[in-house]
Design a protein around this motif. Structure first.
Motif, mmCIF file in Angstrom:
data_model
loop_
_atom_site.group_PDB
_atom_site.id
_atom_site.type_symbol
_atom_site.label_atom_id
_atom_site.label_comp_id
_atom_site.label_asym_id
_atom_site.label_seq_id
_atom_site.Cartn_x
_atom_site.Cartn_y
_atom_site.Cartn_z
ATOM 1 N N ASN A 119 0.820 -1.202 0.000
ATOM 2 C CA ASN A 119 0.000 0.000 0.000
ATOM 3 C C ASN A 119 0.859 1.259 0.000
ATOM 4 N N ALA B 142 2.305 1.800 -3.447
ATOM 5 C CA ALA B 142 1.290 2.351 -4.353
ATOM 6 C C ALA B 142 1.072 3.837 -4.080
ATOM 7 N N GLY B 143 1.109 4.203 -2.800
ATOM 8 C CA GLY B 143 0.961 5.611 -2.445
ATOM 9 C C GLY B 143 2.088 6.461 -2.992
ATOM 10 N N GLU C 34 3.775 5.911 -5.711
ATOM 11 C CA GLU C 34 3.516 6.041 -7.146
ATOM 12 C C GLU C 34 2.466 7.117 -7.421
ATOM 13 N N LYS C 35 1.420 7.127 -6.593
ATOM 14 C CA LYS C 35 0.361 8.123 -6.779
ATOM 15 C C LYS C 35 0.891 9.530 -6.552
ATOM 16 N N GLN D 287 2.966 10.560 -9.569
ATOM 17 C CA GLN D 287 2.103 10.862 -10.707
ATOM 18 C C GLN D 287 1.381 12.187 -10.511
ATOM 19 N N ARG D 288 0.902 12.419 -9.297
ATOM 20 C CA ARG D 288 0.188 13.668 -9.025
ATOM 21 C C ARG D 288 1.093 14.873 -9.204
ATOM 22 N N HIS E 293 0.015 18.574 -3.360
ATOM 23 C CA HIS E 293 0.623 17.496 -2.571
ATOM 24 C C HIS E 293 1.095 18.009 -1.221
ATOM 25 N N LYS F 78 10.112 4.437 -2.225
ATOM 26 C CA LYS F 78 9.369 3.234 -2.617
ATOM 27 C C LYS F 78 10.302 2.045 -2.806
#
Length: 268
Positions: free
Chosen positions: A127, A130-131, A133-134, A137-138, A147, A191
């Motif tokens: 999790n 994945a956060g 990565e988000k 991307q943001r 952010h 990550k």
């Protein structure tokens, strides 16, 4: 504000104040050397304090791609070389702690002591990855401000989000100064980081583990991953993830007590 061009060609901005045994302070993600504004005056009276802006953060040059913790550790090692500092206590906040662990693995000969400040040895779970990565991307799509606006309140203890508005605003302003490349590179680098519990368990130098009682980023189960005769654990009452801003005197006292004790042991 001094700058140095390292042997890897990175241009680094840093603070270097005080004299004596060197403390290298590594700030956290989307922070800068300004994170230490409240504690630096309390430390520099006894020690030499070196506080760089990490790659892509503050006024240090940004580069493209993921910033591995090994790469950030190399930056730190090369800065010590550039300043002709043979050995230092390396103390890192959050992402700076992950960097300090990589430093301990790769550059142990430069290490007098190791400090994890609101940090941990454990890697991201799925999790968490994945956060990251988000976030990357943001920031790539929207820029940094949204952010930072979402991130900063989470770093402070719930009670301090309303009682310390000036500190939150300062942390936001520091965060806005992060290069989008730095925010992306830091997120992707964190990550990828491995489990580094062994770096603590095998450390032959004194270790400080400092945590915030109300830290919502580093949970209780991750705050004190190792124990032993060379490990000192300190819990800051009421503090969240930003003890250097939320409780600067207690934060600085923990570092001073640790370094004094460790330096005394070395001298004996």
């Amino acid at each position: 504000m001094p700058t140095a061009t390292l042997k890897n060609s990175l241009q680094v901005a840093y603070t270097d104040e005080g004299e004596g045994t060197a403390l290298l302070l590594l700030h956290g993600y989307c922070g800068s050397r300004r994170y230490w504004d409240d504690v630096l005056p309390l430390l520099r009276s006894e020690f030499r304090v070196i506080a760089p802006d990490a790659r892509g953060h503050g006024e240090t040059q940004a580069t493209e791609g993921a910033y591995s913790m090994e790469q950030l550790a190399e930056d730190a090692s090369l800065l010590l070389d550039a300043l002709h500092v043979k050995q230092a206590f390396v103390l890192g906040h959050s992402m700076g702690g992950y960097t300090a662990l990589a430093f301990a693995e790769k550059y142990s000969s430069q290490l007098l002591g190791l400090g994890l400040l609101h940090s941990t040895t454990y890697p991201d779970d799925e999790n968490g990855k994945a956060g990251r990565e988000k976030v990357a991307q943001r920031v790539a799509e929207e820029g940094i401000r949204g952010h930072i606006d979402d991130l900063i309140p989470k770093l402070f203890a719930p009670a301090h989000r309303t009682s310390m508005p000036d500190k939150l605003e300062l942390a936001r302003r520091i965060g806005y100064g992060t290069s989008p490349l730095g925010a992306i590179g830091g997120a992707l680098g964190m990550k990828e980081r491995p489990d580094r519990l062994s770096a603590l368990e095998q450390a032959r130098v004194p270790v400080l583990l400092l945590a915030g009682e109300a830290d919502g980023v580093i949970g209780p189960e991750k705050r004190f991953p190792a124990s032993g005769p060379n490990v000192k654990s300190v819990l800051l009452s009421g503090a969240g993830h930003m003890g250097m801003m939320e409780a600067p005197e207690a934060f600085a006292d923990a570092i001073l007590d640790f370094v004094r004790s460790a330096s005394g042991a070395e001298s004996r």
